[in-house]
Design a protein around this motif. Structure first.
Motif, short mmCIF file in Angstrom:
data_model
loop_
_atom_site.label_atom_id
_atom_site.label_comp_id
_atom_site.label_asym_id
_atom_site.label_seq_id
_atom_site.Cartn_x
_atom_site.Cartn_y
_atom_site.Cartn_z
N LEU A 287 10.64 0.07 -7.88
CA LEU A 287 11.81 0.58 -6.89
C LEU A 287 11.28 1.41 -5.98
O LEU A 287 11.36 1.45 -4.74
N LEU A 288 10.91 2.55 -6.46
CA LEU A 288 10.41 3.95 -5.67
C LEU A 288 9.45 3.33 -4.65
O LEU A 288 9.29 4.02 -3.40
N ARG A 289 8.45 2.69 -5.07
CA ARG A 289 7.38 2.32 -4.28
C ARG A 289 7.96 1.48 -3.01
O ARG A 289 7.46 1.32 -1.95
N SER A 290 8.88 0.52 -3.43
CA SER A 290 9.43 -0.34 -2.18
C SER A 290 10.10 0.33 -1.26
O SER A 290 10.09 -0.19 -0.15
N VAL A 291 10.66 1.73 -1.26
CA VAL A 291 11.60 2.23 -0.52
C VAL A 291 10.67 2.92 0.87
O VAL A 291 9.91 3.49 0.48
N PRO A 292 10.96 2.25 1.95
CA PRO A 292 10.05 2.89 2.97
C PRO A 292 10.78 4.43 3.36
O PRO A 292 11.97 4.54 3.16
N THR A 293 9.81 5.28 3.63
CA THR A 293 10.26 6.69 3.97
C THR A 293 9.95 7.14 5.37
O THR A 293 9.26 6.29 6.01
N LEU A 294 10.30 8.25 5.81
CA LEU A 294 10.03 8.76 7.11
C LEU A 294 8.68 9.54 6.94
O LEU A 294 8.04 10.08 7.82
N LYS A 295 8.11 9.67 5.68
CA LYS A 295 7.11 10.55 5.61
C LYS A 295 5.90 9.75 5.22
O LYS A 295 4.69 10.15 5.50
N GLY A 296 5.92 8.50 4.78
CA GLY A 296 4.76 7.45 4.48
C GLY A 296 4.00 7.29 5.52
O GLY A 296 4.51 7.48 6.66
N ASP A 297 2.92 6.58 5.22
CA ASP A 297 1.95 5.90 6.42
C ASP A 297 2.58 4.74 7.01
O ASP A 297 2.73 3.60 6.15
N PRO A 298 3.08 5.02 8.33
CA PRO A 298 3.68 3.77 8.77
C PRO A 298 2.93 2.64 8.97
O PRO A 298 3.42 1.49 9.03
N ASP A 299 1.63 2.88 8.97
CA ASP A 299 0.64 1.58 9.17
C ASP A 299 0.13 0.90 8.04
O ASP A 299 -0.48 -0.35 7.86
N ALA A 300 0.61 1.50 6.68
CA ALA A 300 0.15 0.80 5.39
C ALA A 300 1.20 -0.05 5.25
O ALA A 300 2.71 0.19 5.52
N ASP A 301 1.35 -1.21 4.38
CA ASP A 301 2.23 -1.87 3.93
C ASP A 301 3.26 -1.27 2.77
O ASP A 301 2.55 -0.47 2.32
N LEU A 302 4.08 -1.63 2.90
CA LEU A 302 5.23 -1.33 1.72
C LEU A 302 4.66 -1.91 0.40
O LEU A 302 3.94 -3.18 0.48
N THR A 303 5.02 -1.46 -0.75
CA THR A 303 4.76 -2.11 -1.74
C THR A 303 5.82 -2.68 -2.66
O THR A 303 6.66 -2.29 -3.37
N PRO A 304 6.24 -3.78 -2.34
CA PRO A 304 7.42 -4.40 -2.84
C PRO A 304 7.37 -4.89 -4.36
O PRO A 304 5.93 -4.85 -4.90
N ILE A 305 8.42 -4.90 -5.08
CA ILE A 305 8.27 -5.78 -6.29
C ILE A 305 8.02 -7.31 -6.23
O ILE A 305 8.68 -7.89 -5.33
N ALA A 306 7.20 -7.99 -6.88
CA ALA A 306 7.08 -9.28 -6.51
C ALA A 306 8.21 -10.04 -7.40
O ALA A 306 8.95 -9.70 -8.20
N GLY A 307 8.28 -11.20 -6.83
CA GLY A 307 9.53 -12.19 -7.20
C GLY A 307 10.96 -11.75 -6.72
O GLY A 307 11.07 -10.99 -6.00
N SER A 308 11.75 -12.36 -7.55
CA SER A 308 13.29 -12.32 -7.22
C SER A 308 13.94 -11.44 -8.49
O SER A 308 13.47 -11.85 -9.64
N PRO A 309 15.25 -11.12 -8.24
CA PRO A 309 16.03 -10.67 -9.43
C PRO A 309 16.56 -11.66 -10.35
O PRO A 309 16.42 -12.93 -9.93
N PRO A 310 16.77 -11.64 -11.63
CA PRO A 310 16.69 -12.72 -12.45
C PRO A 310 18.18 -13.30 -12.32
O PRO A 310 19.14 -12.81 -11.89
N ASP A 311 18.16 -14.64 -12.61
CA ASP A 311 19.52 -15.35 -12.89
C ASP A 311 20.26 -14.97 -14.01
O ASP A 311 19.93 -15.12 -15.22
N LEU A 312 21.33 -14.25 -13.88
CA LEU A 312 22.24 -13.76 -15.21
C LEU A 312 22.66 -14.95 -15.88
O LEU A 312 23.00 -14.62 -16.96
#
Lengths: 371, 324, 341
Positions: A287-312
């Motif tokens: 979660l923390l990694r996927s959030v884009p910030t104003l300080k990170g390297d804007p030329d690097a890709d974000l690091t999302p969590i793979a897949g989708s949230p579970p079907d409850l």
């Protein structure tokens, strides 16, 4: 009107009042100081739908002290909002089944009926909802909506209740409150409407405010104002705040403690600073990694969590996060897919976590957690 | 507000003009000859021409319509008879001016409409709210079942059966019929009771179901949850907060239903032999009595326009976001 | 080289009427007022601002879903501001749009294959089998399983639906994509997936993009240049690094400062060394954005601006270059300045 200042965020004020509140022991003695204001134990919320039973909240436990802010964080479907509503029994009783304990100041709210709960709602526990436009009645004036419950509870006369409503509106920073109290919600701007919601919550001098995504519908400059307002009110009155949000930035700004939820369960909990700086659960890390910030390297890709949230309706077996978890291989065997990890304290800390991975195994990653 | 009333008034006049013109056109297109009907069995060509002339049928349609309009605003002569403004024409079948016939018949229809509406709304809405609040329980199911049976009834069937059982057989209700409210209020009430109840059973059923679903929808609104979260007792939450939201929906439905009610008034008046406007409309159509038909159509159109305006005013009263 | 898109003096005023029968005009919402910018081929321009600033309307004007009240929209040299349906036809395939809500922007009764092929079919591009192959190729491009081509939108999660929306936009191989808040309805973990994908596609396929969003951190991730809008006007425009690090307009500075930042390591919480405040000058704007029906005279931002002076009420500041302006940094402010550190 040109009234605006470069206002450096002054944390000292709130710090002082918070501390003085804490030290003055204004609530009785040691025992009360130890006993939490709110203790939720093994809470479960189930909805019966046509497709089957949805386990919105599943065995959730946490507690909250007076004067503290606990942020409950999660994505849509994590059960964070269902938790907030369950505390005050606000779910539709025809559809939702709630079990577990919700102990508030020594009383189990989960065991109370509508009538019993009414004594707590709006007086000792108040709610602030996400979208004030739909959460306030379009058919009634602000005065009516603010004073209806208050008059019923206190027996105050119309004039006295109105005076109090005006006071509360002034307190949340609404200009010209004596005039505006007679207006309807659609006559207010988004930010002012959310202030009205907060004023409404303050009418009963609550000990606990449950704020469900209070700033999500607002613009970023207004969001900052509302967060400041909530923090200021807490500093003034020592109320406990349960802040339900999806925004880790908001958590970082105002919460003392944080509880991260995934698929209806708590996955990580602890002091906000520690959790955000050194998350111990792969989901928190993701979660923390996927959030884009104003300080990170804007030329690097974000690091999302793979897949989708579970079907409850059909959650994965074992740890609900395991299909998306990149640490899964590091756990021996097939435990992640078969065994639900217990939500247990980490050694020597106030922190809890539900993961099969050995504690500290994520440490190697820590440096790169926040971009 | 004043501007609104002015605009609404102009709009209404325009609608009535169109309605009357359309009625004229339709009637003109009919193959039947009204003069022939008035003429009787021993009709000579001379007397037929005479009748045509006095009825105005020998003039072009546009002239006929113009004379009609002139009569509405300034009155007009029919042979020796002076028909004062607002003159809607003269019925040769009844040998009476249309306006005075309408004025005679109007109180009966009004009594029927107002009484039935009050009953439909109170019973339908009341039971609808009750069903919504008890939804899923026995009472809800019973009310829904009764509503379903009621809605599948027709006035002429239910009316005749009820009249036979309640009036003729067991003498529980007085004979239906219209008496002037000023001449004998008791008899007026008694005579209207069965028609009211019959209409209410048939139409209120729809309102039970409609109010129930409107109320359930309103109950799911977030502001209702906010009201609960404030600790307001259920009665206040339901009746002050949720009901306000449902009310607009019910009102919209009622506005749309007014036309349907007019249709059922025809059947009701015929079933219970009440000499109202709807019954008048039916007989004038059978008699090809053009002036009378135009008159009843205009009354019906006026009724709908006035009611719709009233509904719009109610919207503005209920919902502060609505501006007139 | 000529820019692909050149917008100047663009305005959209929505008349406000009152009354049902004889409605009269009582004013106009100036949703967009004298907006100008350029987008070069292969370039990504971010358009940021709060709700009601006119950023979405600008996007709809450029894709000509709306007709502008004034101004020119030059696309590849041709002014399309008032082009009719027929003139727009050949351009429809060259400019595509991605919408915010992945739930309502896909027809629930059409399969994914039909949805993605729709722009091709309506422009008569390719044969039936050619279109089918293209659809399968596109599904792969946006990271979806080609086997799902016969499924319906409701069978997909929010993130997957947005991928379908992107695939549909890519179908005609457009030169320009206008993306209106494409990730704001998504959860953060999914949002990152879509942001990465848009970035990759934009760069790999060399598509120019107008990326409209309220989230400054997201915009920073996908834009080469960024324009900031306030109440229908552009107040500052610059290349990405200049805008985020050396902004000169107080509104841009306030926006940046209001973003709640994850700032772990310095400690968080009320009444402590507040993490998000530590080391950063914070600007708090008072009040809300004024109504665009009746915007303030002169500089529209003056009612909330910490620097507002008399001249701000009297004169509207023009959007002009800062210090020579060789880098294309423009600001509309009477008192532009870097934030004191």
């Amino acid at each position: 009107m040109v009234a605006s200042v470069y206002d450096s965020y002054d944390s000292n004020d709130s710090s002082d009042s918070y501390d003085s509140y804490d030290n003055s022991d204004s609530y009785d003695g040691k025992e009360a100081a130890v006993r939490p204001l709110l203790a939720v134990e093994d809470l479960a919320v189930r909805f019966d739908t046509e497709g089957g039973t949805v386990q919105a909240v599943n065995g959730l436990s946490f507690s909250l002290q007076r004067g503290r802010t606990l942020a409950v964080v999660g994505e849509s479907g994590s059960g964070k909002s269902a938790t907030g509503l369950a505390i005050l029994g606000l779910h539709d009783r025809r559809r939702a089944r709630i079990s577990g304990r919700v102990e508030f100041d020594g009383v189990d709210l989960a065991g109370l009926g509508e009538r019993g709960l009414a004594a707590y709602r709006g007086s000792r526990i108040a709610m602030v909802f996400q979208d004030a436009l739909t959460a306030l009645s379009p058919y009634h004036t602000i005065e009516r909506q603010l004073t209806d419950a208050y008059r019923r509870r206190t027996g105050a006369g119309r004039r006295a209740a109105r005076t109090r409503a005006v006071e509360m509106l002034a307190r949340v920073g609404i200009p010209d409150p004596a005039r505006r109290v007679a207006e309807y919600p659609h006559e207010f701007s988004g930010g002012m409407r959310q202030r009205v919601m907060i004023a409404m919550a303050l009418m009963g001098e609550p000990d606990l405010v449950i704020a469900d995504e209070p700033t999500t519908a607002l613009d970023v400059t207004v969001q900052a104002q509302i967060l400041d307002l909530l923090a200021g009110l807490q500093a003034e009155s020592g109320l406990a705040l349960l802040l339900i949000t999806h925004d880790l930035g908001v958590v970082s700004g105002v919460a003392h403690d944080v509880l991260v939820m995934y698929a209806g369960r708590g996955v990580e909990q602890g002091p906000a600073a520690e959790v955000l700086a050194g998350p111990e659960h792969p989901y928190t890390v993701g979660l923390l990694r996927s959030v884009p910030t104003l300080k990170g390297d804007p030329d690097a890709d974000l690091t999302p969590i793979a897949g989708s949230p579970p079907d409850l309706l059909d959650p994965p077996p074992g740890c609900a996060f395991h299909p998306r978890c990149d640490q899964r291989q590091r756990v021996g065997g097939d435990r992640c897919a078969t065994e639900v990890p217990a939500f247990v304290p980490l050694a020597d800390s106030e922190r809890l976590r539900a993961c099969h991975l050995a504690s500290g195994a994520l440490e190697a990653l820590e440096g790169s957690v926040i971009r | 507000m004043f501007g609104y009333i002015l605009r609404r008034g102009l709009g209404a006049v325009l609608i009535l003009l169109v309605v009357s013109a359309v009625t004229f056109l339709l009637f003109y297109a009919l193959p039947a000859d009204p003069a022939r009907l008035s003429c009787g069995k021993t009709c000579t060509p001379q007397s037929l021409a005479q009748i045509r002339h006095s009825m105005g049928l020998d003039r072009p349609l546009a002239v006929q319509y113009w004379q009609f309009l002139h009569g509405v605003f300034a009155g007009r002569h029919f042979d020796a008879v002076w028909c004062a403004a607002p003159c809607l024409g003269y019925s040769f079948v009844n040998q009476q001016s249309v306006s005075s016939t309408l004025a005679d018949r109007f109180p009966a229809t009004l009594s029927l409409a107002v009484g039935a509406s009050v009953l439909i709304l109170t019973v339908g809405v009341g039971f609808g709210i009750l069903a919504a609040l008890r939804r899923g329980r026995a009472l809800d199911k019973q009310l829904t079942a009764v509503a379903l049976v009621g809605a599948s009834m027709q006035v002429y069937f239910l009316g005749i059966v009820a009249r036979y059982l309640l009036v003729d057989q067991f003498d529980l209700l007085p004979q239906p019929g219209y008496t002037g409210i000023t001449s004998d209020p008791g008899k007026w009430f008694g005579g209207m009771l069965l028609p009211w109840i019959t209409l209410a059973v048939v139409s209120a059923a729809t309102y039970v179901r409609f109010t129930r679903s409107a109320m359930i929808e309103a109950e799911s609104q977030e502001y209702v949850r906010t009201a609960r979260a404030q600790g307001l007792p259920p009665r206040v939450v339901h009746l002050r907060y949720a009901w306000r939201g449902a009310l607009t929906l019910v009102l919209t439905q009622f506005g749309l239903d007014l036309g349907v009610f007019l249709g059922s008034a025809v059947i009701t008046e015929t079933t219970f032999n009440i000499h109202g406007i709807a019954q008048l409309a039916v007989t004038s159509v059978t008699n090809l009595d053009l002036p009378m038909i135009t008159g009843t159509v205009l009354v019906a159109a006026t009724f709908i326009v006035v009611c719709n305006t009233a509904v719009d005013f109610c919207y503005a009263l209920i919902d502060p976001r609505v501006r007139l | 080289m000529n820019p692909l898109l050149e917008v100047s003096g663009l305005a959209k005023h929505f008349p406000v009427r009152r009354g049902a029968v004889l409605a009269r005009r009582i004013g106009a919402v100036k949703a967009v007022d004298d907006v100008g910018f350029t987008v070069s081929r292969g370039e990504s321009l971010g358009l940021v601002g709060e709700s009601g600033c006119g950023k979405s309307t600008t996007g709809r004007l450029i894709t000509r879903l709306l007709e502008p009240t004034a101004g020119t929209i030059r696309y590849d040299g041709q002014d399309i501001a008032h082009a009719g349906r027929r003139e727009l036809m050949p351009l429809r395939g060259r400019i595509q749009m991605v919408f915010q809500d992945p739930y309502s922007s896909l027809n629930p009764r059409h399969t994914v294959g039909e949805i993605i092929a729709a722009p091709l079919a309506s422009l008569g591009i390719g044969s039936r089998t050619g279109r089918r192959d293209r659809v399968l190729e596109l599904l792969e491009t946006v990271g979806l399983d080609a086997a799902h081509v016969h499924r319906y939108p409701h069978e997909f999660s929010g993130g997957q639906r947005q991928r379908i929306g992107v695939a549909r936009a890519l179908a005609t191989e457009p030169e320009l994509i206008v993306a209106d808040e494409p990730v704001s309805a998504l959860d953060v973990s999914i949002q990152a997936q879509i942001v990465n994908m848009l970035r990759r596609l934009q760069r790999e396929l060399g598509i120019a993009m107008l990326f409209i969003a309220h989230d400054l951190a997201v915009v920073r991730q996908v834009s080469h240049r960024v324009a900031v809008m306030y109440l229908g006007r552009i107040v500052e425009i610059a290349d990405r690094d200049t805008l985020y690090e050396r902004s000169q307009h107080p509104y841009t500075q306030a926006l940046l400062s209001a973003v709640p930042e994850l700032d772990a390591g310095t400690g968080v919480g009320i009444g402590r060394e507040v993490g998000r405040g530590a080391g950063r000058e914070r600007i708090r704007l008072v009040g809300d954005v004024p109504s665009p029906l009746n915007p303030p005279s002169g500089c529209r931002f003056r009612t909330r601006c910490p620097k507002a002076a008399e001249v701000c009420a009297a004169q509207e500041p023009p959007l002009v270059p800062i210090g020579g302006g060789a880098d294309g940094h423009l600001t509309a402010c009477h008192f532009p300045a870097l934030l004191p550190l």
